[in-house]
Write an enzyme that holds these catalytic residues in place. Sequence first.
Site, PDB file in Angstrom:
ATOM      1  N   LYS A  17      23.640  68.226 -16.489  1.00 22.42           N
ATOM      2  CA  LYS A  17      22.385  68.547 -17.544  1.00 22.42           C
ATOM      3  C   LYS A  17      22.329  69.812 -17.476  1.00 22.42           C
ATOM      4  O   LYS A  17      21.591  70.262 -16.541  1.00 22.42           O
ATOM      5  CB  LYS A  17      21.751  67.434 -17.568  1.00 22.42           C
ATOM      6  CG  LYS A  17      20.427  67.849 -18.507  1.00 22.42           C
ATOM      7  CD  LYS A  17      19.510  66.531 -18.539  1.00 22.42           C
ATOM      8  CE  LYS A  17      18.525  66.909 -19.667  1.00 22.42           C
ATOM      9  NZ  LYS A  17      17.410  65.948 -19.720  1.00 22.42           N
ATOM     10  N   ARG A  72      11.676  68.793 -28.106  1.00 28.77           N
ATOM     11  CA  ARG A  72      10.165  69.094 -27.419  1.00 28.77           C
ATOM     12  C   ARG A  72       9.266  68.669 -28.685  1.00 28.77           C
ATOM     13  O   ARG A  72       8.374  67.858 -28.313  1.00 28.77           O
ATOM     14  CB  ARG A  72      10.291  70.311 -27.271  1.00 28.77           C
ATOM     15  CG  ARG A  72      11.108  70.958 -26.152  1.00 28.77           C
ATOM     16  CD  ARG A  72      10.510  70.688 -24.715  1.00 28.77           C
ATOM     17  NE  ARG A  72      11.565  70.579 -23.687  1.00 28.77           N
ATOM     18  CZ  ARG A  72      12.362  71.664 -23.168  1.00 28.77           C
ATOM     19  NH1 ARG A  72      11.910  72.666 -23.373  1.00 28.77           N
ATOM     20  NH2 ARG A  72      13.310  71.346 -22.309  1.00 28.77           N
ATOM     21  N   ARG A  85      12.743  74.302 -17.159  1.00 31.39           N
ATOM     22  CA  ARG A  85      13.284  73.226 -16.038  1.00 31.39           C
ATOM     23  C   ARG A  85      14.464  73.930 -15.307  1.00 31.39           C
ATOM     24  O   ARG A  85      15.309  73.374 -14.692  1.00 31.39           O
ATOM     25  CB  ARG A  85      14.073  72.202 -16.879  1.00 31.39           C
ATOM     26  CG  ARG A  85      13.244  71.592 -17.996  1.00 31.39           C
ATOM     27  CD  ARG A  85      13.355  70.321 -18.215  1.00 31.39           C
ATOM     28  NE  ARG A  85      12.925  69.565 -19.508  1.00 31.39           N
ATOM     29  CZ  ARG A  85      11.575  69.354 -19.605  1.00 31.39           C
ATOM     30  NH1 ARG A  85      10.862  69.254 -18.565  1.00 31.39           N
ATOM     31  NH2 ARG A  85      11.202  68.695 -20.777  1.00 31.39           N
ATOM     32  N   GLU A 127      28.024  67.695  -9.287  1.00 28.52           N
ATOM     33  CA  GLU A 127      26.895  66.991  -9.712  1.00 28.52           C
ATOM     34  C   GLU A 127      27.703  65.512 -10.062  1.00 28.52           C
ATOM     35  O   GLU A 127      26.995  64.501  -9.704  1.00 28.52           O
ATOM     36  CB  GLU A 127      26.171  67.354 -11.054  1.00 28.52           C
ATOM     37  CG  GLU A 127      25.247  68.717 -10.580  1.00 28.52           C
ATOM     38  CD  GLU A 127      23.929  68.079 -10.098  1.00 28.52           C
ATOM     39  OE1 GLU A 127      23.832  66.771  -9.799  1.00 28.52           O
ATOM     40  OE2 GLU A 127      22.950  69.072  -9.681  1.00 28.52           O
ATOM     41  N   LYS A 182      25.969  67.164 -21.046  1.00 23.92           N
ATOM     42  CA  LYS A 182      24.595  67.512 -21.989  1.00 23.92           C
ATOM     43  C   LYS A 182      24.341  68.816 -21.703  1.00 23.92           C
ATOM     44  O   LYS A 182      23.817  69.206 -20.620  1.00 23.92           O
ATOM     45  CB  LYS A 182      23.734  66.529 -21.554  1.00 23.92           C
ATOM     46  CG  LYS A 182      22.408  66.719 -22.627  1.00 23.92           C
ATOM     47  CD  LYS A 182      21.304  65.671 -22.280  1.00 23.92           C
ATOM     48  CE  LYS A 182      20.371  65.918 -23.135  1.00 23.92           C
ATOM     49  NZ  LYS A 182      18.935  65.354 -22.796  1.00 23.92           N
ATOM     50  N   SER A 196      19.462  67.630 -29.853  1.00 24.41           N
ATOM     51  CA  SER A 196      18.824  67.966 -31.037  1.00 24.41           C
ATOM     52  C   SER A 196      19.008  69.397 -31.637  1.00 24.41           C
ATOM     53  O   SER A 196      19.262  69.492 -32.890  1.00 24.41           O
ATOM     54  CB  SER A 196      17.238  67.880 -30.589  1.00 24.41           C
ATOM     55  OG  SER A 196      17.103  68.804 -29.401  1.00 24.41           O
ATOM     56  N   TYR A 218      22.435  61.736 -32.926  1.00 23.48           N
ATOM     57  CA  TYR A 218      21.498  61.315 -33.971  1.00 23.48           C
ATOM     58  C   TYR A 218      22.395  60.858 -35.593  1.00 23.48           C
ATOM     59  O   TYR A 218      21.618  60.154 -36.028  1.00 23.48           O
ATOM     60  CB  TYR A 218      20.735  62.474 -34.201  1.00 23.48           C
ATOM     61  CG  TYR A 218      19.915  62.726 -32.812  1.00 23.48           C
ATOM     62  CD1 TYR A 218      18.830  61.934 -32.338  1.00 23.48           C
ATOM     63  CD2 TYR A 218      20.431  63.815 -32.028  1.00 23.48           C
ATOM     64  CE1 TYR A 218      18.324  62.249 -31.339  1.00 23.48           C
ATOM     65  CE2 TYR A 218      19.778  63.961 -30.859  1.00 23.48           C
ATOM     66  CZ  TYR A 218      18.549  63.311 -30.459  1.00 23.48           C
ATOM     67  OH  TYR A 218      17.933  63.407 -29.142  1.00 23.48           O
TER      68      TYR A 218
END
Length: 325
Positions: A197, A207, A218, A234, A249, A275, A314
């Site tokens: 990620k 957000r 982040r 990872e 992602k 998004s 989505y």
Amino acid sequence: MAFPSDRPRRLRQSPAMRRLVAETHVRSSQLILPMFVAEGITEPRPIASMPGVVQHTRDTARKAYAEAAALGLGGVMLFGVPEHKDAQGSGALDPDGILNVALADARAEVGDDLLVMSDLCLDEFTDHGHCGVLDDQGRVDNDATLEIYAQMGVVQAESGAHVVGPSGMMDGQVGVVRAALDQAGHSDTVILAYAAKYASAFYGPFREAIGSSLQGDRKTYQQDPANAREALREALLDVAEGADIVMVKPALAYLDLIPLIRSHVTVPVAAYSISGEMAMVEAAAANGWIDRERTIDEVITSIRRAGADIVLTYWAAELAARLNR
Ligand code: PBG
């Protein structure tokens, strides 16, 4: 004149011929619909930067779970939008917290006909907007966060989640959640690990979707967009810690990582079309610059073609309705 002896165009001459030789298919069962459920609202609240997506009330969400089941979707991935946040993200552990009651609603509505999945992360619940708790110097405290994630996994399983999705990018998160679930008697609960990620600008609309209060970024826990080998590291760590499914992602800007990870693990690989990816397509389509449906089909097909077994999008319900028709 030397005419070509090999003619690839022969297999493109009609829709029937193209259908026969299509290498990649998208099925409803491979699609997961991410959904937002908000506390303390009486009407669904549109998310301006994600046209067609809303913050659901518990009631409208219930209708959407039933619809998702009827469409044959692979699952729904739930995000909670709490009314009150605090530094510890305590709403995440409260069995009456919005995400946990939404999980229970979903199970009551669909039983085992549809897989109910939950985001396992603190950012929706913390007032500072980070994915973990902070130490006395304001840094995200990895190991203190793990203790909360472990409890969160158990609460989510007890609320009804078939699948939990640790998405906070804390080191060791899959291992502690697996151990906690097993110890609490939830050895059947599946872990879909957000393995690779990235610290991505494409999360922007999300957000707004969760009313995030994040200041800063982040980058100390999510991955650097420059790195691919690190994604493999990872993913392999997550599999070693007990991940049942690993995820990449965002999807589109990181398509190269999907076949890389696919070829190194034996568990299913998911990719999350996030998004900002949907917002770009919707905004361009709204301007009449691209054909919306064709672009959506192309985006999701490309993620499958890259090697993703499962796609979070989505557009899952819309796509499934089109595929079923
Ligand atoms: C973390 C989480 C995020 C998304 C899914 N889970 C936000 C982040 O890491 O900053 C983003 C999803 C999207 O942008 O569609 N709980």
